[in-house]
Design a protein around this motif. Structure first.
Motif, PDB file in Angstrom:
ATOM      1  N   THR A   1      -3.554  36.841 -36.971  1.00 27.54           N
ATOM      2  CA  THR A   1      -2.953  35.945 -35.910  1.00 27.54           C
ATOM      3  C   THR A   1      -1.990  35.756 -34.795  1.00 27.54           C
ATOM      4  O   THR A   1      -1.742  35.786 -33.496  1.00 27.54           O
ATOM      5  CB  THR A   1      -3.020  35.259 -37.260  1.00 27.54           C
ATOM      6  OG1 THR A   1      -3.973  34.563 -37.723  1.00 27.54           O
ATOM      7  CG2 THR A   1      -2.642  33.482 -36.505  1.00 27.54           C
TER       8      THR A   1
ATOM      9  N   ASP B   1      -0.397  37.670 -41.771  1.00 28.96           N
ATOM     10  CA  ASP B   1      -1.206  36.665 -41.924  1.00 28.96           C
ATOM     11  C   ASP B   1      -0.944  36.378 -43.960  1.00 28.96           C
ATOM     12  O   ASP B   1      -1.354  37.935 -44.457  1.00 28.96           O
ATOM     13  CB  ASP B   1      -2.277  37.090 -41.819  1.00 28.96           C
ATOM     14  CG  ASP B   1      -2.429  36.588 -40.134  1.00 28.96           C
ATOM     15  OD1 ASP B   1      -3.830  35.291 -40.334  1.00 28.96           O
ATOM     16  OD2 ASP B   1      -2.063  37.328 -39.730  1.00 28.96           O
TER      17      ASP B   1
ATOM     18  N   THR C   1      -0.011  26.812 -44.686  1.00 31.18           N
ATOM     19  CA  THR C   1      -0.322  26.842 -42.806  1.00 31.18           C
ATOM     20  C   THR C   1       0.604  27.741 -42.685  1.00 31.18           C
ATOM     21  O   THR C   1      -0.165  29.190 -41.882  1.00 31.18           O
ATOM     22  CB  THR C   1      -0.633  25.598 -42.288  1.00 31.18           C
ATOM     23  OG1 THR C   1      -2.184  24.510 -42.536  1.00 31.18           O
ATOM     24  CG2 THR C   1      -1.314  25.795 -40.636  1.00 31.18           C
ATOM     25  N   VAL C   2       1.476  27.384 -42.687  1.00 34.57           N
ATOM     26  CA  VAL C   2       2.645  28.006 -41.850  1.00 34.57           C
ATOM     27  C   VAL C   2       3.490  28.784 -42.789  1.00 34.57           C
ATOM     28  O   VAL C   2       4.120  27.455 -43.126  1.00 34.57           O
ATOM     29  CB  VAL C   2       2.997  28.145 -40.775  1.00 34.57           C
ATOM     30  CG1 VAL C   2       4.439  28.733 -39.984  1.00 34.57           C
ATOM     31  CG2 VAL C   2       2.085  28.501 -39.863  1.00 34.57           C
TER      32      VAL C   2
ATOM     33  N   SER D   1       0.767  33.255 -41.314  1.00 31.72           N
ATOM     34  CA  SER D   1       0.499  32.663 -41.412  1.00 31.72           C
ATOM     35  C   SER D   1      -1.461  32.997 -41.872  1.00 31.72           C
ATOM     36  O   SER D   1      -2.230  33.818 -42.917  1.00 31.72           O
ATOM     37  CB  SER D   1      -0.749  33.142 -40.039  1.00 31.72           C
ATOM     38  OG  SER D   1       0.371  32.700 -38.934  1.00 31.72           O
TER      39      SER D   1
ATOM     40  N   LYS E   1      -8.420  31.158 -37.635  1.00 30.91           N
ATOM     41  CA  LYS E   1      -6.741  31.046 -37.910  1.00 30.91           C
ATOM     42  C   LYS E   1      -7.020  30.507 -36.340  1.00 30.91           C
ATOM     43  O   LYS E   1      -6.201  31.016 -35.653  1.00 30.91           O
ATOM     44  CB  LYS E   1      -5.870  31.863 -38.368  1.00 30.91           C
ATOM     45  CG  LYS E   1      -6.618  31.815 -39.616  1.00 30.91           C
ATOM     46  CD  LYS E   1      -5.732  32.617 -40.271  1.00 30.91           C
ATOM     47  CE  LYS E   1      -6.131  32.927 -41.605  1.00 30.91           C
ATOM     48  NZ  LYS E   1      -4.641  33.966 -42.812  1.00 30.91           N
TER      49      LYS E   1
ATOM     50  N   ILE F   1      -4.030  27.994 -36.291  1.00 28.15           N
ATOM     51  CA  ILE F   1      -2.739  28.293 -36.797  1.00 28.15           C
ATOM     52  C   ILE F   1      -2.064  29.850 -35.538  1.00 28.15           C
ATOM     53  O   ILE F   1      -1.278  29.156 -35.125  1.00 28.15           O
ATOM     54  CB  ILE F   1      -3.210  29.362 -38.114  1.00 28.15           C
ATOM     55  CG1 ILE F   1      -3.954  28.651 -39.044  1.00 28.15           C
ATOM     56  CG2 ILE F   1      -1.873  29.928 -38.951  1.00 28.15           C
ATOM     57  CD1 ILE F   1      -3.895  28.781 -40.139  1.00 28.15           C
ATOM     58  N   ARG F   2      -3.219  30.354 -34.936  1.00 27.90           N
ATOM     59  CA  ARG F   2      -2.411  30.751 -33.547  1.00 27.90           C
ATOM     60  C   ARG F   2      -1.879  30.097 -32.628  1.00 27.90           C
ATOM     61  O   ARG F   2      -0.681  30.660 -32.276  1.00 27.90           O
ATOM     62  CB  ARG F   2      -3.462  32.114 -33.418  1.00 27.90           C
ATOM     63  CG  ARG F   2      -3.821  31.776 -32.019  1.00 27.90           C
ATOM     64  CD  ARG F   2      -4.348  32.364 -30.922  1.00 27.90           C
ATOM     65  NE  ARG F   2      -5.038  32.896 -30.119  1.00 27.90           N
ATOM     66  CZ  ARG F   2      -5.762  33.152 -28.828  1.00 27.90           C
ATOM     67  NH1 ARG F   2      -7.051  33.660 -29.877  1.00 27.90           N
ATOM     68  NH2 ARG F   2      -5.313  33.699 -27.299  1.00 27.90           N
TER      69      ARG F   2
ATOM     70  N   ASN G   1       1.877  29.235 -34.730  1.00 31.99           N
ATOM     71  CA  ASN G   1       2.258  30.637 -34.331  1.00 31.99           C
ATOM     72  C   ASN G   1       3.018  30.616 -32.860  1.00 31.99           C
ATOM     73  O   ASN G   1       4.331  30.358 -32.859  1.00 31.99           O
ATOM     74  CB  ASN G   1       1.588  31.817 -34.273  1.00 31.99           C
ATOM     75  CG  ASN G   1       1.511  32.974 -36.070  1.00 31.99           C
ATOM     76  OD1 ASN G   1       2.306  33.971 -35.502  1.00 31.99           O
ATOM     77  ND2 ASN G   1       0.737  31.918 -36.783  1.00 31.99           N
TER      78      ASN G   1
END
Length: 488
Positions: A100, A186, A201-202, A269, A278, A281-282, A285
């Protein structure tokens, strides 16, 4: 006096966030401008990033250095940009199947190459020098596995330095003596924010540098930056931030890098509903990392109190892909009421660039303290064994969604197909396909079993569970990943 000090700290912290909020909100809003479109799945290989590194080599803003090779000879590069006196070192994918942040790093390069945000980028690149080491474990990435070609976890190689990848990370860290380090990973999608149904999620961590978990200026600065990142991400994934366990691990790179004098920040992640690859989520990030870089550049992190660090909920691991609550199961002519927790295991195919899912019951019984990405209250529903349809189809093409839905409503969860010689191991149709001679295992509900059955209520069949996926038979727009094709 204590109340006054707390109020002052609160005002200072609020001011810091207000000064940065416009930048970070614009980062999120305009992300699609900078997203590398070629990356769209988690199965990212060394060859996928080489064209982008080649472009960076041709750009005078960047310094691209070959800093070593993996066990199998794949090049590992350090990419640097900026002229500031503060060094920030970011490395990703020391676990080969954790991609990710690697994707987000290349999104950040696109951001740095753009014409927008000139003032913010000027401040960042004049005060900081950014060093990126994407894909530290390219051999693991090639086969989408955590460990390297030697079979070791590179993140547990900080002391012995048995692997070339570990040696490279240590050598680069020492040569830079970076002020800040971002350890990008991750974690399992099954982590949740403690005592909530929300996925972590993070997750963040300022690793401990000793067993006592002492806080010095180095670790404290990492905590301050994390407090800021948490506040930013809460705007887009409210309640979905966790704090990773900070027990000291003497072999781990993050813990040792903290110990060696670099303020180390771990970003993990995790999971996000309906984001199997993801990509959301990327995006988080990307926003999180750039926000942190900016607050380091303008030094506003120094004004943040670390008190809020401990307020971030800890990671817990109490999520299932599917949780069925209070379902009735008949065993030896007696009814029992159970909760079922079901997860999907990914099986790689097509040279590790794709996958299919195999559902498994992970736990059963009283799961009242657990949660599900999908949670179905099955009170009043009884688990009924699925049947094998007696007619044999010539090939898979003879089946269609409407036909399969009719079969499921009639209690059939398996169909036989005579020609399966060129078939894959899975099907997008929501029914298991079996060969003419395949013997379906004796039906039972138990941990480790593939959950495939009918849910019946008042003699009506409105739901089926196929390969662990819950299917509403009255909803033609249902989302389904795959069932299995089973042969002798």
């Amino acid at each position: 006096m204590k109340y006054i000090l707390s109020s002052i700290l609160l005002v200072i912290t609020a001011t810091v966030f207000a000064q940065n909020i416009n930048f970070t909100s614009q980062l999120y809003k305009e992300y699609d401008k900078y997203k590398v479109e070629e990356f769209s799945t988690r199965r990212l290989k060394h060859s996928d990033i080489q064209p982008f590194i080649k472009r960076l080599r041709l750009d005078k803003k960047y310094i691209v250095k070959h800093v070593g090779s993996s066990i199998e000879g794949r090049a590992i590069n350090l990419i640097s940009i900026g002229s500031g006196s503060v060094d920030v070192f970011l490395w990703s994918q020391m676990h080969g199947d954790e991609t990710t942040a690697t994707q987000a790093i290349f999104d950040i390069f696109n951001f740095l190459d753009s014409d927008e945000f000139k003032a913010e980028k000027a401040e960042i690149l004049s005060k900081l020098t950014l060093h990126f080491l994407p894909m530290l474990n390219p051999d693991g990435a090639e086969v989408f596995q955590r460990r390297n070609a030697l079979g070791i976890d590179v993140n547990r190689d900080a002391l012995r330095l048995q692997s070339p990848e570990g040696q490279i990370l240590k050598r680069v860290r020492d040569s830079l003596d970076a002020d800040f380090g971002f350890n990008l990973h991750d974690q399992s999608r099954y982590y949740n924010a403690e005592r909530t149904s929300k996925p972590a999620t993070v997750s963040y961590l300022a690793p401990a540098y000793n067993y006592e978990k002492d806080i010095n200026d180095v670790r404290g600065n990492a905590m301050k930056v994390i407090v800021f990142m948490n506040t930013i991400i809460q705007q887009y994934a409210k309640g979905q931030v966790g704090r990773y366990n900070d027990d000291f691990e003497p072999r781990a790179f993050g813990d040792n890098i903290q110990k060696w004098g670099t303020s180390a920040i771990l970003i993990e992640s995790g999971g996000y509903k309906n984001d199997q690859e993801k990509q959301e989520i990327r995006k988080l990030n990307y926003v999180s990392i750039l926000s942190a870089i900016y607050v380091i550049a303008n030094e506003n992190y120094k004004k943040i109190s670390i008190e809020d660090y401990e307020k971030i909920p800890q990671n817990d691991r109490k999520l299932f892909d599917l949780k069925l609550t209070e379902v009735t199961y008949n065993l030896l002519d007696k009814n029992y009421v159970l909760d079922l927790g079901i997860n999907y295991t990914e099986k790689d195919v097509d040279e590790h660039v794709n996958y299919y899912n195999v559902g498994r019951i992970i736990d059963q019984g009283d799961l009242s303290t657990f949660y599900g990405y999908d949670d179905f209250n099955a009170k009043g529903y009884t688990i009924v064994e699925g049947k094998v349809y007696p007619e044999i189809f010539a090939n898979v093409k003879d089946l269609n969604s409407q036909k399969v839905n009719e079969l499921l409503k009639s209690g059939y969860t398996y169909v036989r197909v005579s020609d399966l010689k060129d078939s894959k191991k899975y099907t997008q149709l929501p029914i298991h396909i079996i060969s003419e001679d395949f013997k379906v295992p004796e039906f039972r509900i138990g941990v480790g079993v593939n959950p495939t059955f009918i849910l019946k209520k008042n003699d009506a069949v409105n739901y089926a569970v196929i390969n662990g996926f819950l299917i509403n038979l009255n909803n033609t727009n249902k989302v389904f990943k795959n069932a299995l094709i089973l042969k002798d």
